[in-house]
Design a protein around this motif. Structure first.
Motif, PDB file in Angstrom:
ATOM      1  N   ASP A 188     -14.916 -26.197  -4.332  1.00 50.89           N
ATOM      2  CA  ASP A 188     -13.342 -26.198  -4.222  1.00 50.89           C
ATOM      3  C   ASP A 188     -12.997 -25.281  -3.273  1.00 50.89           C
ATOM      4  N   SER A 225     -12.527 -25.609 -10.170  1.00 50.49           N
ATOM      5  CA  SER A 225     -11.259 -26.527  -9.548  1.00 50.49           C
ATOM      6  C   SER A 225     -10.014 -25.233  -9.727  1.00 50.49           C
ATOM      7  N   PHE A 258     -12.485 -28.239 -16.049  1.00 48.46           N
ATOM      8  CA  PHE A 258     -12.770 -28.406 -14.708  1.00 48.46           C
ATOM      9  C   PHE A 258     -12.858 -27.101 -13.678  1.00 48.46           C
ATOM     10  N   GLY A 315     -21.941 -31.219  -4.983  1.00 52.89           N
ATOM     11  CA  GLY A 315     -21.301 -32.343  -5.322  1.00 52.89           C
ATOM     12  C   GLY A 315     -21.494 -33.601  -4.139  1.00 52.89           C
ATOM     13  N   ALA A 320      -8.146 -32.459 -11.368  1.00 55.11           N
ATOM     14  CA  ALA A 320      -9.095 -33.370 -11.702  1.00 55.11           C
ATOM     15  C   ALA A 320      -9.435 -33.763 -10.092  1.00 55.11           C
ATOM     16  N   LEU A 321      -8.586 -33.720  -9.166  1.00 55.16           N
ATOM     17  CA  LEU A 321      -9.087 -34.515  -8.097  1.00 55.16           C
ATOM     18  C   LEU A 321      -9.077 -33.607  -6.808  1.00 55.16           C
ATOM     19  N   GLY A 357     -21.641 -32.382  -9.065  1.00 52.46           N
ATOM     20  CA  GLY A 357     -20.040 -32.131  -9.174  1.00 52.46           C
ATOM     21  C   GLY A 357     -19.184 -32.865  -9.963  1.00 52.46           C
ATOM     22  N   ARG A 358     -18.021 -33.264  -9.535  1.00 57.32           N
ATOM     23  CA  ARG A 358     -17.179 -33.954 -10.342  1.00 57.32           C
ATOM     24  C   ARG A 358     -17.797 -35.461 -10.683  1.00 57.32           C
ATOM     25  N   ASP A 404     -16.371 -25.908 -14.774  1.00 58.07           N
ATOM     26  CA  ASP A 404     -17.541 -26.734 -14.390  1.00 58.07           C
ATOM     27  C   ASP A 404     -17.607 -26.860 -12.909  1.00 58.07           C
ATOM     28  N   VAL A 405     -16.416 -27.070 -12.146  1.00 55.90           N
ATOM     29  CA  VAL A 405     -16.510 -27.096 -10.830  1.00 55.90           C
ATOM     30  C   VAL A 405     -15.550 -26.233 -10.082  1.00 55.90           C
ATOM     31  N   THR A 429     -18.861 -39.000 -15.602  1.00 56.65           N
ATOM     32  CA  THR A 429     -17.584 -38.019 -16.034  1.00 56.65           C
ATOM     33  C   THR A 429     -16.836 -37.962 -14.810  1.00 56.65           C
ATOM     34  N   GLY A 430     -16.748 -38.670 -13.889  1.00 53.56           N
ATOM     35  CA  GLY A 430     -16.274 -38.677 -12.807  1.00 53.56           C
ATOM     36  C   GLY A 430     -15.637 -39.970 -11.922  1.00 53.56           C
TER      37      GLY A 430
END
Length: 522
Positions: free
Chosen positions: A293, A454, A448, A12, A459-460, A40-41, A451-452, A54-55
């Motif tokens: 993350d 999370s 999330f 990311g 989301a953040l 990443g995000r 994909d990442v 998408t981020g």
């Protein structure tokens, strides 16, 4: 400085930035990313001529980007083509109220405030002056420091303003705004930056009123071609500095070795990886930077005895919001929407309580954000059509479900998307919006996680509450494993693209033994 073998986990923004800076410092750097695409995000998705970010979609704190690229011998201007948005954004308050346009200029913003509430323009001027002071102190003393030296706190500016700073930390942003402005609409404009910080106005320290000086006075920008152009720039500068990048490569474990004579401490030995074809091997390393993350890095890649932030730490922590994202390709034009549009429900305290209080629940109605990049950028949609990115803040709860294409996501996610589309159509006066949708994709909190990686489907990242801000936020160095560091939104200084760039610089400072409080001189 010795030349270390460095492995960065996560491709990311924070991972790419860290890899680039450490390679520029002379280290041998390899980056591994589990997905096929980097960012990443800050991802992207394309279909039928529509290209969606998408981020991240707001370009704020431009001086942070300028400083980062200068450290690498280039400039923002050379890497990205920025467009200043006019208006900065539009705010909708309901179907029967006129929206308010916020300009990217303090003088015009003050005029807008005066038009809503007599005298609010002067009050805004004082508010922004206070915000600029807090921002300058934050940049000079608190954002670019690892808090490993008392000099960050003993600076004359910090000591002179210590009573004011203490008060700003001790009260909420919501109360700070309410003391200065009466009109609900203006209070919401000044309170919403808390959402950028993964929190709500009543849960965020008033110190963060500094955020308003970024958009109301300094303005909002957009990288022409979308935020993937920024990711592309990071990839370019990283590779130019010698970083080797592996995509479709999953880090499955951080390999350590026990240190002789030092009880209960280990040292980095490498990273175990699995390639897309299933092949497994170890990459030797002297330094590992976990830029994915932090919950995943700590609880999935390390044995519990080597975890600085074990599960019990996360059980006490506060996540930022989750989100349902709705990507829409729309036939025809939508002049009713600005590049950025915010839709605020009247009772947003109840809205935020639904997201952050336990037990959480899906807020109905829900405040939301709409990005229409096709208002500025002709490359993101076919000619004569529009690209919409809708973000609906939700609890950080993977049980809400996953999204899908053309309504194929989980029922709860698709219902949230349907309500958001209806709200935009009604409030903005676009009665046939639903009928004009040509492309639709939803993304839910469980996406999330997949994909990442999370934590909790957020989301953040961890919210910027008082006990998760500045030196109280999770540190960026392992207390159990020598040579293990962390970068990204989970750690210091926090959430957002600028913070991810600064987190990369903090790792560079750590390895150089630089204990200074401000940005690295270029």
């Amino acid at each position: 400085m010795s030349r270390d073998r460095v492995v960065v986990i996560g491709g990311g923004v924070a991972g790419l930035a860290t890899a680039a800076l450490l390679a520029a410092d002379g280290h041998d750097v390899e980056l591994v990313e589990k997905n096929a695409e980097l960012g990443g995000r800050a991802g992207s998705w394309e279909r039928d001529g529509f290209r969606f970010d998408t981020g991240p979609s707001w370009w704020l704190m431009p001086e942070v980007f300028d400083h980062f690229f200068a450290m690498l011998g280039t400039s923002t201007t050379e890497q990205v083509d920025l467009v200043r948005l006019e208006p900065g954004y539009r705010v909708f308050y309901g179907p029967d109220e006129s929206p308010i346009d916020i300009e990217s200029d303090e003088t015009r913003s003050r005029a807008v405030f005066d038009g809503v509430e007599p005298g609010a323009g002067d009050a805004l001027g004082r508010y922004l002056e206070s915000g600029r002071l807090a921002y300058d102190i934050a940049v000079d003393r608190f954002l670019y420091t690892n808090f490993d030296s008392p000099r960050a706190f003993l600076n004359p500016d910090v000591l002179r303003h210590a009573p004011t700073l203490a008060k700003l930390l001790a009260r909420s942003l919501q109360s700070f705004v309410a003391e200065r402005f009466t009109d609900r609409r203006l209070r919401q404009i000044l309170g919403y930056p808390a959402v950028f910080l993964g929190s709500s106005p009543d849960r965020t320290p008033a110190m963060y009123h500094l955020m308003s000086s970024l958009d109301l006075a300094e303005g909002v920008r957009y990288p022409d071609g979308g935020f993937t152009t920024f990711v592309d720039a990071l990839v370019r500068v990283a590779r130019a500095k010698g970083v080797r990048i592996r995509t479709d490569t999953t880090a499955t474990a951080i390999v350590t070795r026990r240190r002789r004579g030092i009880r209960r401490r280990s040292a980095i030995a490498g990273v175990r990886i699995r390639s897309g074809d299933g092949t497994e091997r170890s990459l030797p390393a002297d330094v590992v930077v976990g830029a994915a993350d932090l919950h995943h890095i700590e609880t999935r890649l390390l044995p519990i005895r080597e975890q600085t932030f074990p599960q019990r730490f996360w059980d006490r922590a506060t996540s930022g919001p989750g989100a349902v994202l709705v990507l829409l390709g729309v036939r025809g034009t939508l002049p009713q929407l600005a590049h950025h549009s915010l839709f605020f429900t009247e009772d947003w305290t109840t809205n935020f309580d639904a997201i952050f209080e336990h037990p959480t629940r899906v807020p109905v109605p829900a405040s939301l954000y709409v990005c229409r990049p096709s208002a500025t950028d002709s490359s993101v949609a076919p000619a004569g059509h529009e690209n919409l990115f809708v973000l609906v803040p939700m609890p950080a709860d993977p049980r809400i479900g996953r999204g899908g294409v053309d309504g194929a996501g989980d029922a709860a996610v698709e219902q949230i998307a349907d309500r958001a589309i209806e709200m935009v159509a009604e409030w903005a006066g676009i009665e046939d919006l639903g009928e004009r949708i040509m492309v639709r994709r939803t993304i839910g909190p469980d996406d999330f996680v997949t994909d990442v990686n999370s934590w909790s489907g957020g989301a953040l990242g961890p919210a910027h509450t008082l006990r998760q801000s500045a030196f109280l936020r999770a540190g960026n160095r392992s207390r159990k494993v020598d040579g293990l560091f962390y970068a990204g939104s989970s750690t210091r200084p926090g959430i957002g693209l600028p913070m991810c760039l600064i987190s990369a610089e903090l790792i560079s400072k750590r390895l150089k033994g630089d204990r200074s409080a401000g940005p690295t001189p270029v």
